[in-house]
Design an enzyme around this catalytic site. Structure first.
Site, PDB file in Angstrom:
ATOM      1  CG  LEU A 173      -1.902  -1.225   1.227  1.00  0.00           C
ATOM      2  CD1 LEU A 173      -2.443  -1.505   2.620  1.00  0.00           C
ATOM      3  CD2 LEU A 173      -3.035  -0.943   0.248  1.00  0.00           C
ATOM      4  N   PRO A 174       0.263   2.412  -0.314  1.00  0.00           N
ATOM      5  CG  PRO A 174      -1.025   3.934  -1.546  1.00  0.00           C
ATOM      6  CD  PRO A 174      -1.115   2.644  -0.781  1.00  0.00           C
ATOM      7  CB  THR A 224       8.194   2.262   1.573  1.00  0.00           C
ATOM      8  OG1 THR A 224       8.808   1.332   0.699  1.00  0.00           O
ATOM      9  CG2 THR A 224       9.257   3.084   2.279  1.00  0.00           C
ATOM     10  CE  LYS A 246      11.992   1.316  -0.107  1.00  0.00           C
ATOM     11  NZ  LYS A 246      12.500   0.970  -1.411  1.00  0.00           N
ATOM     12  CE  LYS A 248       6.044   6.302   1.111  1.00  0.00           C
ATOM     13  NZ  LYS A 248       5.449   4.989   0.884  1.00  0.00           N
TER      14      LYS A 248
END
Ligand code: NAD
Length: 293
Positions: free
Chosen positions: A65-66, A94, A169, A244
């Site tokens: 998912l975003p 992420t 990440k 983001k």
């Protein structure tokens, strides 16, 4: 064959789910986008009408998912209340470390094992099944998830306890954001100095300036045929997603008291780029802004 629920079938989730279908798993697929579900069904997945329906018989749940708010919402409202006993939860999105730990804790309280398993390797890696997975969570849960992750990736690393995958990440993507700007500046300087892009690529890719942003994702058209530069910076990995991740890195750096001045600069530059109508473009399109276009 495992019963897998896959939620979030976008640029990354779509090809990842397709690889699970290819390896003969039963994949129950859900996304808010009907078109994304239809594409997954074309690749062998079974359509679910809701996230709740997708997970109800699943042995394994994979989400892609975003951002953190989507992950919290989907797990709190749809996944956790509807799971079958013993299901293993794998979030590949992420997101911020805090959301990852929060959701894993909620899962644990209900008796479910959960890992955070964000990926690197882009849409190309997702399609080819060569992603790198960085995993946070208990060693035993990592061991259970590994055979599934191996169907979608090549390099599977256990980074540590819950949230450690997300921590690895955001460090990786901070390096990526900074290095994409560095490669873009190098190529734009080369252009002003009259250098041919292919010749500069031939030199740098075999010299000390070489890096992933150059070799696999060159931001100028020509040297790397698969890079988004050759299709008008169609994403790939959007500038909005890069922004983001850079903001997540800044948030984490501030909480941890780490100095990341180039990371801060990269966040500012990607903010300028994304907020001037380029949020949906590939992040490597920042080369155009650096060129002054
Ligand atoms: P995307 O926007 O293409 O896909 C996200 C999908 O999630 C969309 O199809 C959307 O409809 C769906 N979605 C959103 N809310 C939902 C909900 N409540 N229920 C069901 N579906 C929902 O994004 P992407 O590029 O596939 O990226 C997904 C994640 O992977 C992000 O966290 C991103 O940072 C990360 N990532 C992306 C790349 C890349 O190259 N694109 C590389 C590594 C990691």
């Amino acid at each position: 064959m495992a019963k897998i629920a896959f939620i979030g079938l976008g640029n990354m989730g779509g090809p990842m789910a397709a690889n699970l279908c290819k390896s003969q798993h039963h994949v129950s697929a859900f996304d808010l986008s009907e078109a994304a579900v239809a594409q997954a069904v074309d690749k062998g997945a079974h359509k679910a009408k809701s996230a709740a329906e997708a997970v109800k018989d699943a042995e394994i749940v994979v989400t892609m998912l975003p951002a953190g708010k989507h992950v919290r919402e989907v797990y709190e409202k749809d996944v956790l209340p509807n799971l079958a006993k013993g299901a293993l939860l794998i979030d590949c999105s992420t997101i911020d470390v805090e959301s990852a730990r929060h959701v894993a804790e909620l899962a644990s309280k209900k008796g479910f094992e959960m890992i955070d398993a964000p990926v690197s390797g882009g849409v190309g890696g997702a399609t080819a099944g060569t992603l790198t997975f960085m995993v946070g969570g208990p060693e035993a849960s990592f061991g259970k998830a590994r055979p599934i992750l191996e169907k979608m990736g090549k390099n599977i690393v256990h980074a540590g306890g819950s949230g450690a995958g997300q921590a690895a990440k955001i460090c990786n993507n901070m390096i990526l954001g900074i290095s994409m700007i560095a490669v873009s500046e190098g190529f734009m300087l080369g252009k002003k100095l009259g250098l041919d892009a292919q010749k500069l690529f031939n030199v740098v890719s075999t010299a000390s300036g070489s890096c992933w942003s150059l070799v696999n994702y060159c931001p100028v058209p020509g040297p790397v045929p698969a890079s988004p530069a050759n299709r008008d910076y169609q994403a790939g990995f959007t500038a909005a997603m890069m922004l983001k991740d850079l903001l997540l890195a800044q948030q984490a750096a501030s909480a941890a008291g780490a100095s990341t001045p180039l990371g801060a600069e990269a966040a500012q530059l990607f903010s300028l780029f994304a907020n001037s109508g380029n949020a949906g473009k590939d992040f490597s399109g920042i080369v155009k802004m650096i060129e002054g276009k």
